[in-house]
Every structure is written in C-alpha cells, then in structure tokens.
Design a protein around this motif. Structure first.
Motif, short mmCIF file in Angstrom:
data_model
loop_
_atom_site.label_atom_id
_atom_site.label_comp_id
_atom_site.label_asym_id
_atom_site.label_seq_id
_atom_site.Cartn_x
_atom_site.Cartn_y
_atom_site.Cartn_z
N LEU A 158 -2.70 1.47 8.31
CA LEU A 158 -2.84 0.30 9.20
C LEU A 158 -3.57 -0.83 8.48
O LEU A 158 -4.60 -0.60 7.85
CB LEU A 158 -3.68 0.67 10.43
CG LEU A 158 -3.10 1.56 11.51
CD1 LEU A 158 -4.18 1.81 12.55
CD2 LEU A 158 -1.91 0.88 12.16
N HIS A 159 -3.02 -2.02 8.59
CA HIS A 159 -3.74 -3.23 8.16
C HIS A 159 -3.63 -4.22 9.31
O HIS A 159 -2.93 -3.97 10.30
CB HIS A 159 -3.10 -3.83 6.91
CG HIS A 159 -3.03 -2.90 5.74
ND1 HIS A 159 -4.11 -2.64 4.92
CD2 HIS A 159 -2.00 -2.16 5.24
CE1 HIS A 159 -3.75 -1.78 3.98
NE2 HIS A 159 -2.48 -1.48 4.14
N SER A 160 -4.32 -5.33 9.19
CA SER A 160 -4.19 -6.36 10.21
C SER A 160 -4.20 -7.73 9.55
O SER A 160 -5.04 -8.03 8.71
CB SER A 160 -5.32 -6.25 11.24
OG SER A 160 -5.10 -7.15 12.28
N GLN A 193 -7.46 -12.63 5.98
CA GLN A 193 -8.21 -11.42 5.67
C GLN A 193 -7.58 -10.24 6.41
O GLN A 193 -7.14 -10.39 7.56
CB GLN A 193 -9.66 -11.62 6.13
CG GLN A 193 -10.55 -10.42 6.00
CD GLN A 193 -10.79 -10.02 4.55
OE1 GLN A 193 -11.00 -10.88 3.69
NE2 GLN A 193 -10.72 -8.73 4.26
N CYS A 194 -7.53 -9.08 5.75
CA CYS A 194 -7.16 -7.87 6.48
C CYS A 194 -8.28 -7.60 7.48
O CYS A 194 -9.45 -7.61 7.13
CB CYS A 194 -7.01 -6.70 5.52
SG CYS A 194 -6.61 -5.16 6.40
N ALA A 195 -7.90 -7.37 8.73
CA ALA A 195 -8.89 -7.26 9.79
C ALA A 195 -8.87 -5.88 10.44
O ALA A 195 -9.29 -5.71 11.58
CB ALA A 195 -8.66 -8.35 10.83
N GLU A 196 -8.34 -4.90 9.72
CA GLU A 196 -8.35 -3.53 10.24
C GLU A 196 -8.81 -2.64 9.09
O GLU A 196 -8.21 -2.68 8.01
CB GLU A 196 -6.92 -3.14 10.68
CG GLU A 196 -6.79 -1.73 11.18
CD GLU A 196 -7.45 -1.53 12.53
OE1 GLU A 196 -7.10 -2.28 13.46
OE2 GLU A 196 -8.34 -0.68 12.63
N TYR A 197 -9.86 -1.86 9.32
CA TYR A 197 -10.41 -1.08 8.22
C TYR A 197 -9.34 -0.16 7.64
O TYR A 197 -8.71 0.61 8.37
CB TYR A 197 -11.62 -0.26 8.67
CG TYR A 197 -12.20 0.51 7.52
CD1 TYR A 197 -12.91 -0.17 6.52
CD2 TYR A 197 -12.00 1.87 7.37
CE1 TYR A 197 -13.41 0.50 5.43
CE2 TYR A 197 -12.49 2.56 6.28
CZ TYR A 197 -13.20 1.86 5.32
OH TYR A 197 -13.68 2.54 4.21
N CYS A 198 -9.13 -0.26 6.31
CA CYS A 198 -8.01 0.45 5.69
C CYS A 198 -8.43 1.17 4.43
O CYS A 198 -7.61 1.49 3.58
CB CYS A 198 -6.88 -0.53 5.40
SG CYS A 198 -7.41 -1.95 4.41
N GLY A 199 -9.72 1.42 4.27
CA GLY A 199 -10.16 2.17 3.09
C GLY A 199 -11.20 1.41 2.29
O GLY A 199 -11.64 0.33 2.67
N GLN A 201 -11.47 -0.55 -0.23
CA GLN A 201 -11.43 -1.96 -0.61
C GLN A 201 -10.89 -2.86 0.51
O GLN A 201 -10.32 -3.92 0.25
CB GLN A 201 -10.60 -2.13 -1.89
CG GLN A 201 -11.25 -1.50 -3.11
CD GLN A 201 -12.57 -2.17 -3.48
OE1 GLN A 201 -12.86 -3.28 -3.05
NE2 GLN A 201 -13.38 -1.49 -4.28
N HIS A 202 -11.08 -2.44 1.74
CA HIS A 202 -10.66 -3.26 2.88
C HIS A 202 -11.21 -4.69 2.78
O HIS A 202 -10.52 -5.66 3.07
CB HIS A 202 -11.14 -2.57 4.17
CG HIS A 202 -11.24 -3.46 5.34
ND1 HIS A 202 -10.13 -4.01 5.95
CD2 HIS A 202 -12.32 -3.91 6.03
CE1 HIS A 202 -10.54 -4.76 6.98
NE2 HIS A 202 -11.85 -4.72 7.04
N ALA A 203 -12.47 -4.79 2.33
CA ALA A 203 -13.09 -6.13 2.23
C ALA A 203 -12.37 -7.00 1.21
O ALA A 203 -12.32 -8.22 1.35
CB ALA A 203 -14.57 -6.00 1.87
N HIS A 204 -11.83 -6.36 0.15
CA HIS A 204 -11.12 -7.12 -0.88
C HIS A 204 -9.62 -7.07 -0.62
O HIS A 204 -8.83 -6.67 -1.47
CB HIS A 204 -11.44 -6.58 -2.27
CG HIS A 204 -12.85 -6.88 -2.68
ND1 HIS A 204 -13.62 -6.02 -3.39
CD2 HIS A 204 -13.62 -7.97 -2.44
CE1 HIS A 204 -14.81 -6.56 -3.59
NE2 HIS A 204 -14.84 -7.74 -3.01
N MET A 205 -9.23 -7.40 0.61
CA MET A 205 -7.81 -7.51 0.93
C MET A 205 -7.65 -8.87 1.61
O MET A 205 -7.25 -8.97 2.77
CB MET A 205 -7.37 -6.35 1.82
CG MET A 205 -5.86 -6.27 1.95
SD MET A 205 -5.34 -4.74 2.72
CE MET A 205 -3.62 -5.15 3.06
N ALA A 206 -8.00 -9.88 0.86
CA ALA A 206 -7.94 -11.24 1.37
C ALA A 206 -6.67 -11.92 0.86
O ALA A 206 -6.01 -11.42 -0.04
CB ALA A 206 -9.17 -12.02 0.93
CU1 CUA Z 1 -5.96 -3.64 4.79
CU2 CUA Z 1 -8.10 -3.55 5.79
#
Ligand code: CUA
Length: 325
Positions: A158-160, A193-199, A201-206
């Motif tokens: 899941l991503h957002s 920004q990815c707004a769904e925790y996905c692992g 490097q979720h923070a670095h999914m911009a």
């Molecule tokens: Cu993709 Cu958080």
C-alpha cells in the motif's frame, strides 16, 4: 510566557509558513482549495464552540458563585438545546458540506487534458504518459490550468498519493487501479509525498509535481519520446559504455541505448531531476557518486544492491548520468 499570547504567536508563526509551504492550507489547485475550505470551516466552528464553552464556564464560576438554585425544568431545556440540538445542527451541516466536497473531488468538471500513469514502488514513483515511449521517476509534469487524470497502481504494498497543495490523498491498493486528478491553477513545483506507511524508506518516497505552461509541457513531453541525449565528451562516452555494458543496464533504461532494464527508474533524464532517491538526497555529482557506489548507505533497504564499480569508472559514470537532461 503567558499561554494566550504564546498561542497567538504560534498561530502567527504557522501563518508565516504559507509562502511556498507544501501545506494543504496553502492550496494551488481546485481540489486542495476545497479541502482547505472545509478545514477552515471546521476550524472556525471549533473556535466558536470553544469560546462559547469558556464563556459559559466563566459565567458559572465568576458570576453565579453561591447562587446555585436550579428551578424545575430549566436545566433540562438547556441541556436539550445546547447539549444535543446545537451539536446535531452543526454536525448535520458539516456532514452536508463534506458530502458536497467529496462528490466534487471525485468528479470535477471538464474533460481531462491528459492521463498520467503513476506506479508506486518501494520506494519511488514510476511515471508514464500513454503514447510516450519513455518514463520518468519521482516527478510528474502537468500543463498548468488543465485537468490531468492520474491513474494509480502499486507494484508491491500500500502507498498513498498525496500532493497537499493540489489534491488530498488517494490510496494505492495492490491489484486495483485507482484514479484521481490534478489541476494546478498556477505554474510551479508542488511537493508530493507517499502518505501511507510502506516500510523503512516511506519517508523517502517523495515526488514533485511540476506545473508549467502548455508550450513548455508539450516540449517536455516530446523529449520523453525522443532518445536520451548522446554523450559529447570523452568522459561521457566512457561513462555510457560502462553504463550499458555493466550491471546498470540490467535494471535501468536509457532511451536510445542498449540499456533497457525495467526494474529501476528510467534514467534518460536523470540529470535534470529534482533529487536522487525520491527525495533522499540532492541531485549533484557528489551524492550521485555516493549513490552509484553504495546506495545502501544513502537510502538503506532500497532495491539497488551495492555496485562493483571500478574507482576509475565512477567519474565517467557521474559525468554521463549528469549529462542526461
Ligand atoms: Cu510508499 Cu509510504
């Protein structure tokens, strides 16, 4: 410091962030404007309720001290009107406004100028335009003032998809194709920004949405169909050779060369991207070199293994990739 002046100072500080802040309260598109309107409506209703409760409390504490006689019937009427009736009216009104905005966000007026296909990967965004042979990563170019449909898929978890200044979040769900749309009212770069925790490097999914006038956008899209820029210097030539014959080509594409890997981002225009690693580090020669040598030290957990690159090849690879604009 006194609480009230401090809180006011805090609010003023927050208001000062407006400028270019990638905030949902600093909208630059019709979708985000609706969300911001709803936010301010809820904010001012909350302020009114807070002030009313504080006023009643003050009145009860200061002016009614020692005079607590309750006549029959009075408290019941007060509790019914202020405690149940008023909240009911407010909640129904807010619900109505929310439903109206929800409908508008799902189905805004006007035909789409174009469709962008965005695929979420751990942890980067693949961006394709139907009809264009090339792809880009972590940046979405759109023409300003036009409605752009965004078709969303995920390759793994899941991503957002969230561009606070343009549109609220849309979740990417495995096996499903979701759709949203973007419409920027003014030219500029809008951070997403990815707004769904996905692992890890979720923070670095911009990513960056770049809204530009139609002519500039068309020129950019045309380059997505053209082969990548050819090397001009000796170093760039050696870099291209190292790239195509080495392990890079197994995962990455550079249009117009034998490098046609589809695992990692298309690097045909990597030199002009806004960052390396979906917002992990700035896109400059130093960070690029560090990324090629061992991206795991830059963005631990990403899919690119450390590369066996000869020290002598590294400057050539950097020169070549920096030249791809
Ligand atoms: Cu993709 Cu958080």
């Amino acid at each position: 410091p006194r609480p009230v002046p401090s809180a006011l100072a805090g609010l003023l500080l927050l208001a000062g962030c407006a400028g270019d802040a990638p905030s949902a309260l600093n909208p630059a598109g019709s979708g985000a404007s609706r969300v911001a309107g709803l936010w301010w409506l809820l904010f001012w209703i909350s302020v009114a309720v807070f002030v009313e409760v504080m006023a009643l409390l003050t009145w009860a504490l200061v002016f009614r001290r020692g005079d607590v006689r309750i006549r029959h019937g009075q408290p019941l009427r007060f509790v019914t009107v202020a405690g149940a009736g008023l909240p009911f009216v407010i909640l129904v009104a807010v619900y109505g406004v929310g439903l109206r905005d929800l409908a508008a966000l799902g189905d805004a007026p006007g035909p789409e100028a174009l469709t962008v296909e965005v695929t979420g990967h751990k942890w980067w965004w693949e961006v394709r335009y139907p009809g264009a042979s090339g792809a880009t990563a972590n940046e979405i170019h759109i023409p300003v003032g036009e409605r752009v449909k965004v078709r969303l898929r995920t390759d793994d978890v899941l991503h957002s998809f969230w561009v606070p200044q343009l549109m609220p979040k849309t979740d990417l769900i495995a096996g499903e194709t979701r759709e949203t749309w973007l419409r920027a009212e003014r030219a500029g770069s809008y951070r997403g920004q990815c707004a769904e925790y996905c692992g890890t490097q979720h923070a670095h999914m911009a990513f960056m949405v770049i809204a530009q006038p139609r002519a500039g956008f068309d020129a950019w899209l045309a380059r997505l169909n053209a082969p990548a820029r050819q090397p001009t210097t000796e170093a760039e030539h050696r870099g291209q050779q190292a790239f195509v014959q080495g392990t890079c080509a197994a995962c990455h594409t550079v249009r117009g060369t034998d490098a046609q890997g589809r695992v990692g981002p298309d690097l045909s225009s990597v030199g002009s991207r806004w960052s390396i690693g979906a917002g992990a580090v700035p896109n400059d020669a130093g960070h690029l070199g560090g990324w090629i040598a061992n991206s795991q030290t830059v963005k631990p957990g990403n899919a690119m293994p450390p590369q066996p690159v000869y020290a002598a090849q590294l400057p050539d690879l950097i020169a070549y990739l920096r030249s791809l604009e």
